[in-house]
Design a protein around this motif. Structure first.
Motif, PDB file in Angstrom:
ATOM      1  N   PRO A  57       0.802  -1.228   0.000  1.00 43.04           N
ATOM      2  CA  PRO A  57       0.000   0.000   0.000  1.00 43.04           C
ATOM      3  C   PRO A  57       0.834   1.277   0.000  1.00 43.04           C
ATOM      4  N   TRP A  58       2.145   1.169   0.256  1.00 50.44           N
ATOM      5  CA  TRP A  58       2.966   2.375   0.324  1.00 50.44           C
ATOM      6  C   TRP A  58       3.499   2.748  -1.048  1.00 50.44           C
ATOM      7  N   ASP A  59       3.866   4.035  -1.184  1.00 48.20           N
ATOM      8  CA  ASP A  59       4.327   4.572  -2.464  1.00 48.20           C
ATOM      9  C   ASP A  59       5.737   4.117  -2.818  1.00 48.20           C
ATOM     10  N   SER A  60       6.628   4.158  -1.825  1.00 42.96           N
ATOM     11  CA  SER A  60       8.018   3.776  -2.071  1.00 42.96           C
ATOM     12  C   SER A  60       8.627   3.261  -0.778  1.00 42.96           C
ATOM     13  N   GLY A  61       9.744   2.555  -0.917  1.00 44.53           N
ATOM     14  CA  GLY A  61      10.405   1.992   0.252  1.00 44.53           C
ATOM     15  C   GLY A  61      11.896   2.241   0.204  1.00 44.53           C
ATOM     16  N   ALA A  62      12.503   2.368   1.385  1.00 43.47           N
ATOM     17  CA  ALA A  62      13.957   2.524   1.488  1.00 43.47           C
ATOM     18  C   ALA A  62      14.456   1.576   2.574  1.00 43.47           C
TER      19      ALA A  62
ATOM     20  N   GLU B  24      -5.694  14.429   6.259  1.00 47.41           N
ATOM     21  CA  GLU B  24      -6.026  14.907   4.912  1.00 47.41           C
ATOM     22  C   GLU B  24      -4.826  15.592   4.253  1.00 47.41           C
ATOM     23  N   GLY B  25      -4.419  15.087   3.103  1.00 51.81           N
ATOM     24  CA  GLY B  25      -3.364  15.735   2.319  1.00 51.81           C
ATOM     25  C   GLY B  25      -1.945  15.526   2.832  1.00 51.81           C
ATOM     26  N   LYS B  26      -1.775  14.776   3.916  1.00 59.31           N
ATOM     27  CA  LYS B  26      -0.423  14.602   4.473  1.00 59.31           C
ATOM     28  C   LYS B  26       0.351  13.526   3.708  1.00 59.31           C
ATOM     29  N   ARG B  27       1.635  13.799   3.527  1.00 59.36           N
ATOM     30  CA  ARG B  27       2.537  12.821   2.906  1.00 59.36           C
ATOM     31  C   ARG B  27       3.499  12.352   3.997  1.00 59.36           C
ATOM     32  N   ILE B  28       3.445  11.070   4.302  1.00 55.97           N
ATOM     33  CA  ILE B  28       4.069  10.561   5.528  1.00 55.97           C
ATOM     34  C   ILE B  28       5.195   9.571   5.227  1.00 55.97           C
ATOM     35  N   LEU B  29       6.265   9.679   6.000  1.00 49.68           N
ATOM     36  CA  LEU B  29       7.338   8.678   5.956  1.00 49.68           C
ATOM     37  C   LEU B  29       7.247   7.866   7.247  1.00 49.68           C
TER      38      LEU B  29
ATOM     39  N   CYS C 175      -0.035  -0.482   9.507  1.00 50.95           N
ATOM     40  CA  CYS C 175       0.148   0.919   9.908  1.00 50.95           C
ATOM     41  C   CYS C 175      -0.080   1.856   8.714  1.00 50.95           C
ATOM     42  N   THR C 176       0.382   1.459   7.526  1.00 49.09           N
ATOM     43  CA  THR C 176       0.159   2.272   6.318  1.00 49.09           C
ATOM     44  C   THR C 176      -1.336   2.386   6.021  1.00 49.09           C
ATOM     45  N   ASP C 177      -2.046   1.246   6.087  1.00 47.66           N
ATOM     46  CA  ASP C 177      -3.494   1.264   5.829  1.00 47.66           C
ATOM     47  C   ASP C 177      -4.201   2.220   6.789  1.00 47.66           C
ATOM     48  N   LEU C 178      -3.795   2.188   8.066  1.00 43.46           N
ATOM     49  CA  LEU C 178      -4.433   3.050   9.070  1.00 43.46           C
ATOM     50  C   LEU C 178      -4.204   4.528   8.743  1.00 43.46           C
ATOM     51  N   LEU C 179      -2.983   4.864   8.316  1.00 45.22           N
ATOM     52  CA  LEU C 179      -2.664   6.265   7.980  1.00 45.22           C
ATOM     53  C   LEU C 179      -3.442   6.702   6.732  1.00 45.22           C
ATOM     54  N   LEU C 180      -3.564   5.790   5.756  1.00 47.25           N
ATOM     55  CA  LEU C 180      -4.305   6.115   4.531  1.00 47.25           C
ATOM     56  C   LEU C 180      -5.797   6.264   4.834  1.00 47.25           C
ATOM     57  N   GLU C 181      -6.328   5.392   5.719  1.00 50.55           N
ATOM     58  CA  GLU C 181      -7.742   5.483   6.107  1.00 50.55           C
ATOM     59  C   GLU C 181      -8.028   6.799   6.819  1.00 50.55           C
TER      60      GLU C 181
ATOM     61  N   GLU D 201      -2.399  11.415   2.110  1.00 51.47           N
ATOM     62  CA  GLU D 201      -2.306  11.398   0.646  1.00 51.47           C
ATOM     63  C   GLU D 201      -1.375  10.282   0.184  1.00 51.47           C
ATOM     64  N   SER D 202      -0.269  10.096   0.927  1.00 51.14           N
ATOM     65  CA  SER D 202       0.658   9.024   0.579  1.00 51.14           C
ATOM     66  C   SER D 202       1.467   8.613   1.797  1.00 51.14           C
ATOM     67  N   VAL D 203       1.937   7.371   1.762  1.00 50.11           N
ATOM     68  CA  VAL D 203       2.835   6.863   2.808  1.00 50.11           C
ATOM     69  C   VAL D 203       4.024   6.219   2.107  1.00 50.11           C
ATOM     70  N   SER D 204       5.234   6.560   2.545  1.00 45.17           N
ATOM     71  CA  SER D 204       6.429   5.850   2.127  1.00 45.17           C
ATOM     72  C   SER D 204       7.016   5.196   3.366  1.00 45.17           C
ATOM     73  N   ILE D 205       7.779   4.138   3.170  1.00 40.66           N
ATOM     74  CA  ILE D 205       8.355   3.468   4.334  1.00 40.66           C
ATOM     75  C   ILE D 205       9.887   3.486   4.268  1.00 40.66           C
ATOM     76  N   ALA D 206      10.505   3.438   5.447  1.00 39.68           N
ATOM     77  CA  ALA D 206      11.963   3.347   5.535  1.00 39.68           C
ATOM     78  C   ALA D 206      12.308   2.459   6.724  1.00 39.68           C
TER      79      ALA D 206
END
Ligand SMILES: [Zn+2]
Length: 232
Positions: free
Chosen positions: A57-62, A179-184, A199-205, A209-214
């Protein structure tokens, strides 16, 4: 007193030690040179873990390191609250994050929580020092306490991989609209990804706007086995 002299004097009764091998190191070093070199040999990329990115579900990963040897020692000391590896990995992870997403577009950095009881007893979440070091290196604000973990009796690493998604239901969202937040979103080790997916699903719900993971480490073999792929 000269602050450098003060640090040197402190180094006599309280020597600075490398989190990965426990050797004494100079007060201004985060890890010893041998461990820094060993960590470079343990480098992997997020793509080594993510056989099928579309499943996430996340946009990108590092990701920095394979979870073994030196990096594993660093993670274990990070769980004990030592900051050397967390700060070192946070700086390195910032370089990797910059390659997959523009830090200027990020609203904030947050991390996978621990239960309230564990937080009170140890004073931090295990991914917290890494998350803070990464946020500092990226010059992005941090937010904590958006996600919570309910108290339970089982520890995740005691569970087989097929039970981990069930375990991940323990995580809850307790903040307002994103709303509208882009989260790492930061964690220490990426294994099957069930915790970070939850955790990504919860933030998107909550409207993100987007979640990336690291993460500092990933367990590529365990992931492949959980996906039913043959592991060499
Ligand atoms: Zn070392």
């Amino acid at each position: 007193m000269n602050p450098l002299l003060k640090l040197r004097l402190l180094d006599l009764p309280y020597p600075n030690r490398c989190d990965c091998c426990y050797e004494r190191i100079p007060y201004d070093q985060l890890l010893c040179p041998a461990c820094m070199e060993a960590l470079e040999a343990e480098r992997i990329s997020y793509d080594d873990w993510a056989a099928d990115q579309s499943a996430q579900p996340w946009d990108s990963g590092a990701v920095l390191y394979s979870y073994r040897d030196t990096a594993r020692n660093g993670i274990l000391s990070m769980k004990e609250g030592d900051r050397g590896f967390a700060r070192y990995a946070g700086q390195k992870l910032a370089e990797t994050v910059r390659k997959v997403c523009d830090p200027e577009t990020l609203s904030f950095v947050t991390w996978v929580p621990v239960t309230r009881r564990r937080r009170l007893s140890q004073g931090y979440a295990h991914a917290e020092n890494l998350g803070k070091a990464l946020a500092k290196a990226l010059d992005v604000p941090t937010r904590r306490d958006l996600l919570t973990e309910r108290q339970g009796t089982l520890r995740q690493h005691d569970l087989p991989s097929d039970a981990r998604s069930l375990y991940a239901q323990r995580f809850q969202y307790s903040g307002g609209s994103l709303e509208g937040k882009r989260i790492l979103l930061v964690d220490d080790v990426l294994t099957t990804g069930s915790t970070l997916r939850r955790c990504t699903d919860l933030l998107l719900e909550a409207g993100a706007e987007s979640v990336s993971i690291a993460t500092a480490c990933a367990r590529v073999r365990e992931k492949a086995a959980a996906d039913g792929q043959s592991v060499p």
